[in-house]
Design a protein around this motif. Structure first.
Motif, PDB file in Angstrom:
ATOM      1  N   PRO A 197       0.821  -1.217   0.000  1.00 34.51           N
ATOM      2  CA  PRO A 197       0.000   0.000   0.000  1.00 34.51           C
ATOM      3  C   PRO A 197       0.852   1.263   0.000  1.00 34.51           C
ATOM      4  O   PRO A 197       1.776   1.418   0.799  1.00 34.51           O
ATOM      5  CB  PRO A 197      -0.794  -0.126   1.307  1.00 34.51           C
ATOM      6  CG  PRO A 197       0.038  -1.001   2.185  1.00 34.51           C
ATOM      7  CD  PRO A 197       0.729  -1.957   1.253  1.00 34.51           C
ATOM      8  N   LEU A 198       0.539   2.171  -0.941  1.00 33.10           N
ATOM      9  CA  LEU A 198       1.264   3.436  -1.063  1.00 33.10           C
ATOM     10  C   LEU A 198       0.256   4.576  -1.147  1.00 33.10           C
ATOM     11  O   LEU A 198      -0.822   4.412  -1.719  1.00 33.10           O
ATOM     12  CB  LEU A 198       2.152   3.426  -2.309  1.00 33.10           C
ATOM     13  CG  LEU A 198       3.209   2.320  -2.400  1.00 33.10           C
ATOM     14  CD1 LEU A 198       3.835   2.305  -3.790  1.00 33.10           C
ATOM     15  CD2 LEU A 198       4.275   2.503  -1.333  1.00 33.10           C
ATOM     16  N   ALA A 199       0.602   5.713  -0.608  1.00 32.71           N
ATOM     17  CA  ALA A 199      -0.282   6.884  -0.626  1.00 32.71           C
ATOM     18  C   ALA A 199       0.296   7.942  -1.562  1.00 32.71           C
ATOM     19  O   ALA A 199       1.456   8.329  -1.446  1.00 32.71           O
ATOM     20  CB  ALA A 199      -0.431   7.453   0.782  1.00 32.71           C
ATOM     21  N   CYS A 229      11.364  -0.586   1.619  1.00 32.66           N
ATOM     22  CA  CYS A 229      11.802   0.504   0.761  1.00 32.66           C
ATOM     23  C   CYS A 229      13.317   0.389   0.622  1.00 32.66           C
ATOM     24  O   CYS A 229      14.060   0.565   1.597  1.00 32.66           O
ATOM     25  CB  CYS A 229      11.410   1.850   1.383  1.00 32.66           C
ATOM     26  SG  CYS A 229      12.028   3.287   0.488  1.00 32.66           S
ATOM     27  N   VAL A 230      13.770   0.064  -0.583  1.00 30.13           N
ATOM     28  CA  VAL A 230      15.202  -0.131  -0.844  1.00 30.13           C
ATOM     29  C   VAL A 230      15.741   1.110  -1.544  1.00 30.13           C
ATOM     30  O   VAL A 230      15.252   1.488  -2.615  1.00 30.13           O
ATOM     31  CB  VAL A 230      15.448  -1.385  -1.702  1.00 30.13           C
ATOM     32  CG1 VAL A 230      16.933  -1.581  -1.941  1.00 30.13           C
ATOM     33  CG2 VAL A 230      14.830  -2.620  -1.043  1.00 30.13           C
ATOM     34  N   ILE A 231      16.727   1.742  -0.937  1.00 25.30           N
ATOM     35  CA  ILE A 231      17.326   2.968  -1.477  1.00 25.30           C
ATOM     36  C   ILE A 231      18.753   2.667  -1.912  1.00 25.30           C
ATOM     37  O   ILE A 231      19.588   2.244  -1.103  1.00 25.30           O
ATOM     38  CB  ILE A 231      17.308   4.098  -0.432  1.00 25.30           C
ATOM     39  CG1 ILE A 231      15.860   4.426  -0.053  1.00 25.30           C
ATOM     40  CG2 ILE A 231      18.020   5.328  -0.957  1.00 25.30           C
ATOM     41  CD1 ILE A 231      15.741   5.457   1.057  1.00 25.30           C
ATOM     42  N   GLU A 249      10.555   5.398   7.478  1.00 24.97           N
ATOM     43  CA  GLU A 249       9.589   4.552   8.187  1.00 24.97           C
ATOM     44  C   GLU A 249       8.238   5.237   8.328  1.00 24.97           C
ATOM     45  O   GLU A 249       7.190   4.604   8.116  1.00 24.97           O
ATOM     46  CB  GLU A 249      10.121   4.204   9.578  1.00 24.97           C
ATOM     47  CG  GLU A 249       9.145   3.376  10.412  1.00 24.97           C
ATOM     48  CD  GLU A 249       9.536   3.270  11.871  1.00 24.97           C
ATOM     49  OE1 GLU A 249       8.970   2.399  12.554  1.00 24.97           O
ATOM     50  OE2 GLU A 249      10.385   4.052  12.332  1.00 24.97           O
ATOM     51  N   SER A 250       8.242   6.516   8.667  1.00 22.42           N
ATOM     52  CA  SER A 250       6.993   7.233   8.971  1.00 22.42           C
ATOM     53  C   SER A 250       6.573   8.203   7.874  1.00 22.42           C
ATOM     54  O   SER A 250       5.753   9.092   8.107  1.00 22.42           O
ATOM     55  CB  SER A 250       7.149   7.994  10.289  1.00 22.42           C
ATOM     56  OG  SER A 250       7.480   7.113  11.336  1.00 22.42           O
ATOM     57  N   SER A 251       7.115   8.019   6.662  1.00 24.68           N
ATOM     58  CA  SER A 251       6.772   8.912   5.552  1.00 24.68           C
ATOM     59  C   SER A 251       5.288   8.827   5.203  1.00 24.68           C
ATOM     60  O   SER A 251       4.651   7.778   5.349  1.00 24.68           O
ATOM     61  CB  SER A 251       7.604   8.539   4.322  1.00 24.68           C
ATOM     62  OG  SER A 251       7.134   9.217   3.163  1.00 24.68           O
ATOM     63  N   ASN A 256       1.113   2.314   6.297  1.00 26.71           N
ATOM     64  CA  ASN A 256       1.333   1.258   7.298  1.00 26.71           C
ATOM     65  C   ASN A 256       2.769   1.255   7.821  1.00 26.71           C
ATOM     66  O   ASN A 256       3.214   0.262   8.388  1.00 26.71           O
ATOM     67  CB  ASN A 256       1.001  -0.116   6.708  1.00 26.71           C
ATOM     68  CG  ASN A 256      -0.459  -0.245   6.370  1.00 26.71           C
ATOM     69  OD1 ASN A 256      -1.308   0.453   6.918  1.00 26.71           O
ATOM     70  ND2 ASN A 256      -0.774  -1.136   5.436  1.00 26.71           N
ATOM     71  N   ARG A 257       3.462   2.362   7.621  1.00 35.72           N
ATOM     72  CA  ARG A 257       4.889   2.470   7.954  1.00 35.72           C
ATOM     73  C   ARG A 257       5.724   1.532   7.071  1.00 35.72           C
ATOM     74  O   ARG A 257       5.175   0.752   6.301  1.00 35.72           O
ATOM     75  CB  ARG A 257       5.165   2.207   9.443  1.00 35.72           C
ATOM     76  CG  ARG A 257       4.531   3.243  10.358  1.00 35.72           C
ATOM     77  CD  ARG A 257       5.082   3.137  11.773  1.00 35.72           C
ATOM     78  NE  ARG A 257       4.752   1.865  12.402  1.00 35.72           N
ATOM     79  CZ  ARG A 257       5.318   1.438  13.523  1.00 35.72           C
ATOM     80  NH1 ARG A 257       6.270   2.155  14.107  1.00 35.72           N
ATOM     81  NH2 ARG A 257       4.944   0.279  14.057  1.00 35.72           N
TER      82      ARG A 257
END
Length: 336
Positions: A197-199, A229-231, A249-251, A256-257
């Motif tokens: 899930p992405l916003a 999330c791989v950067i 984490e909290s972006s 859902n973090r």
């Protein structure tokens, strides 16, 4: 006469100042000693190690009686978990209890807690909790550690078996006698949909520019049972992971973090990652993080099908089949 009396009083007061200071010092030290004894007694009462190698971490009052909570502790490359067996404990599983048990220095201390075995539809199930008490869908090291516990305690005797998690079934195979090394089928990665899930973002996020803490980063988002999330970076350090991790984490992108990995590709068979886990913070290793990083690098065409993932706690071998299925091979050990 008044001046003389005041002078006498002042002289007497000044003369007795050392006595007042000594008394005050003794009073403060006595009070501090009482507080230390009180705190020390509280810690001893709440958290102690038993002689048989199990951890008696805290006491729970049931029907007016106190009883010990017994657990075991394992780690996968420094990523440590407590195992709380409901067959050996009668404890109400609450967020505050998990958080207290996982708290380092004051509790037994761990990156998370594994609760099981539970039986569901004829399958062995484990519930996985982060150190802040939140529940995780899956953990690579977590399922490996729990598999070792099941073998140690005689719950399983087979070389290969199925373990159920919140994210679904995981197939585990013990590679060596004793169960310290195992190969885990971690399933296929998902780059979009309900598992990821992405916003404010649409479609797959692969090598895309996302903004965190006022900077843009080349980012790939995917789920391997839990969201990652791989950067990609030219250099990765623990300091950078600890600094950037809380913002990722909290972006707002991630309702859902999110778990974060900073990834450096050294060649087509090796990558280095630093990890910041949702609900746990900076960790020395992560099985799902290693799988997500290897899968993201492969999706971008940077690595081959077999990759060694190097972390602060050690290495994991990640193998990826043509259909995307990921196999993770690594070791776990007992702490006590």
């Amino acid at each position: 006469l008044l001046i003389c009396d005041i002078s006498s009083i002042m002289t007497s007061f000044l003369f007795n100042i050392p006595h007042f200071l000594q008394y005050f010092k003794q009073f403060i030290l006595y009070d501090m000693q009482k507080e230390r004894v009180k705190i020390g007694s509280e810690l001893k009462r709440n958290f102690r190690h038993s002689l048989n190698g199990e951890i008696a971490a805290g006491r729970e009052r049931v029907n007016g009686m106190e009883k010990n909570i017994t657990m075991k502790k394992y780690h996968g490359l420094g990523n440590d978990y407590l195992v709380l067996d409901p067959n050996k404990n009668d404890l109400e599983l609450q967020t505050r209890n998990i958080e207290r048990l996982c708290r380092r220095n004051f509790g037994a201390g761990a990156d998370g807690l594994l609760y099981g075995p539970l039986m569901e539809e004829g399958k062995i199930k484990v519930r996985i909790f982060n150190s802040d008490g939140s529940e995780a869908e899956k953990s690579g090291n977590g399922v490996g550690i729990f598999a070792k516990y099941l073998l140690d305690e005689g719950y399983v005797t087979e070389q290969k078996f199925i373990l159920n998690t919140l994210a679904g079934d995981v197939e585990i195979e013990f590679v060596k006698p004793g169960g310290n090394v195992m190969r885990v089928n971690m399933g296929k990665p998902a780059y979009a949909g309900k598992e990821m899930p992405l916003a404010g973002l649409e479609g797959e996020i692969v090598n895309a520019h996302l903004r965190f803490h006022d900077n843009d980063y080349n980012t790939t988002c995917l789920s391997v049972g839990n969201p990652n999330c791989v950067i990609m970076m030219e250099e990765v350090t623990p300091r950078k992971a600890k600094e950037l991790g809380p913002y990722v984490e909290s972006s707002d992108y991630f309702p859902n973090r999110m778990n974060m990995q900073l990834c450096k590709v050294t060649d087509r068979e090796n990558i280095v990652i630093e990890i910041y886990e949702r609900g746990a913070g900076y960790t020395l290793a992560s099985g799902t993080g290693a799988c997500a990083s290897a899968a993201a690098a492969r999706r971008m065409g940077l690595v081959d099908d077999k990759v060694t993932v190097h972390m602060q706690g050690g290495n994991l071998l990640i193998e990826m089949e043509e259909d995307g299925t990921i196999f993770m091979t690594g070791s776990v050990g007992s702490v006590g």
